[in-house]
Design a protein around this motif. Structure first.
Motif, mmCIF file in Angstrom:
data_model
loop_
_atom_site.group_PDB
_atom_site.id
_atom_site.type_symbol
_atom_site.label_atom_id
_atom_site.label_comp_id
_atom_site.label_asym_id
_atom_site.label_seq_id
_atom_site.Cartn_x
_atom_site.Cartn_y
_atom_site.Cartn_z
ATOM 1 N N GLY A 147 66.664 33.253 -38.959
ATOM 2 C CA GLY A 147 65.971 32.176 -38.261
ATOM 3 C C GLY A 147 64.465 32.269 -38.326
ATOM 4 N N GLY A 148 63.942 33.366 -38.854
ATOM 5 C CA GLY A 148 62.503 33.503 -39.020
ATOM 6 C C GLY A 148 62.035 32.871 -40.316
ATOM 7 N N PHE A 149 60.779 33.121 -40.655
ATOM 8 C CA PHE A 149 60.234 32.584 -41.895
ATOM 9 C C PHE A 149 59.049 33.418 -42.362
ATOM 10 N N VAL A 150 58.711 33.265 -43.638
ATOM 11 C CA VAL A 150 57.570 33.963 -44.230
ATOM 12 C C VAL A 150 56.639 32.928 -44.846
ATOM 13 N N VAL A 151 55.336 33.217 -44.786
ATOM 14 C CA VAL A 151 54.312 32.288 -45.258
ATOM 15 C C VAL A 151 53.462 32.960 -46.334
ATOM 16 N N ALA A 152 53.287 32.264 -47.457
ATOM 17 C CA ALA A 152 52.322 32.684 -48.475
ATOM 18 C C ALA A 152 50.938 32.269 -47.993
ATOM 19 N N ASP A 153 50.198 33.218 -47.440
ATOM 20 C CA ASP A 153 48.881 32.954 -46.864
ATOM 21 C C ASP A 153 47.852 33.090 -47.986
ATOM 22 N N GLY A 154 47.745 32.012 -48.778
ATOM 23 C CA GLY A 154 47.126 32.012 -50.091
ATOM 24 C C GLY A 154 45.832 32.761 -50.245
ATOM 25 N N TYR A 155 44.762 32.253 -49.649
ATOM 26 C CA TYR A 155 43.451 32.841 -49.887
ATOM 27 C C TYR A 155 43.160 34.028 -48.973
ATOM 28 N N ASN A 156 44.056 34.318 -48.062
ATOM 29 C CA ASN A 156 43.980 35.580 -47.322
ATOM 30 C C ASN A 156 44.635 36.716 -48.092
ATOM 31 N N ASP A 157 45.199 36.427 -49.257
ATOM 32 C CA ASP A 157 45.800 37.450 -50.121
ATOM 33 C C ASP A 157 46.836 38.280 -49.365
#
Length: 325
Positions: free
Chosen positions: A207-217
């Protein structure tokens, strides 16, 4: 004699400092424990014809089909799992069924979700390419987007959208009604739960999720109630980029496998990295040898574990498999 002694002391001190710096750096460079991935094949070349690409920016895979966002050609192309061209739909434009730079694709059930960077919306299609719904529109308000980059779908049908220039992630109902958002400032930030140009998002089985935090590398993970769990990527995951294991140089795509691993497109490092959902580094692939990437931008994992990667500047899709397959 005094000068020589001072010189020796300085050399020893410098050596000790370098050892400490090296040891400190190693503390932030994890060692992986596999499994390893093997390059299998590529499909696609540069161009405008069937099976050719001009900046592929997204890929989504089912048990039988591969969908590719052919960005500058303004279309979605469909292939079988071996890379044989089947059909295409769409053209450049801003009407329903047309595209303005389609990005990371997502298939859920019998629907294909297409976020559009230039049109500030998410379009929903049947797997046959029939337009079903248009969600969002340009703006900073709830349920509006500024260059959405990726979509995740929860089991109940709610959507997560990486809202790139608004520096946030939004949750919407299947018909586009706003539910909630993560990061409310509208500005880039490096703290836990803040984003700097998020590019993609993927759901987890718990039920969770992951985020590609682009420019925060970095990658950030959240729980089933939306609570922040963990972030990873370089020292303290604080926007420090690099080429080492577990570090990133712009994160542009993210996907989760059936067994819960997290696959990350590490754009400027020309590779894919693989992690457990808690951020533990497992392995990477694509930097050298057969299957070398020229900016891996997007990816998806088939039900059998095969990985399909959009190889951006090479205008092709690469196919990788775990050693066991």
């Amino acid at each position: 004699m005094v000068v020589r002694r001072i010189g020796k002391i300085a050399v020893v001190a410098l050596a000790a400092m370098l050892v400490l710096v090296g040891a400190g750096a190693l503390a932030f460079i994890p060692f992986g424990d596999g499994p390893e991935y093997r390059f299998r094949r590529v499909f696609g070349t540069s161009g405008e014809g069937p099976g050719q690409f001009d900046d592929p920016t997204g890929v989504a895979v089912t048990a039988e089909r591969v969908f590719v966002a052919d960005s500058r050609n303004g279309r979605i192309q469909v292939f079988d799992r071996q890379g044989t061209f089947l059909r295409a739909f769409g053209e450049r434009g801003d009407e329903p069924g047309q595209f303005g730079r389609p990005m990371n694709l997502t298939v859920d059930g019998d629907k294909l979700y297409v976020p559009e960077y230039f049109n500030d919306r998410v379009q929903v299609f049947s797997l046959d390419g029939e337009p079903l719904t248009v969600l969002g529109g340009a703006g900073t308000g709830e349920g509006q987007f500024n260059a959405p980059g990726g979509v995740g779908v929860f089991p109940g049908g709610d959507l997560l959208v990486a809202d790139f220039y608004n520096h946030r992630v939004q949750r919407l109902t299947p018909d586009g009604e706003f539910v909630r958002k993560w990061d409310t400032t509208g500005e880039a930030g490096v703290a836990a739960g803040a984003f700097s140009y998020p590019t993609d998002v993927a759901t987890l089985d718990d039920g969770g999720f992951v985020v590609a935090d682009g420019y925060n590398d970095r990658v950030q993970a959240f729980g089933a109630e939306g609570e922040f769990r963990v972030k990873w990527g370089g020292p303290f995951a604080m926007n420090i980029h690099g080429p080492f294991n577990g570090w990133f140089a712009t994160v542009t795509g993210i996907a989760t496998s059936p067994d819960g691993r997290v696959f990350v497109a590490d754009f400027y490092n020309d590779r894919v990295q693989v992690f457990r959902s808690d951020g533990t580094f497992l392995t990477d692939f694509g930097e050298t040898g057969d299957g070398e990437f020229n900016h891996a931008i997007a990816l998806d994992i088939a039900p059998d574990g095969t990985v399909y990667v959009a190889d951006f500047l090479n205008d092709r899709i690469q196919i990788w498999q775990p050693e066991a397959l």
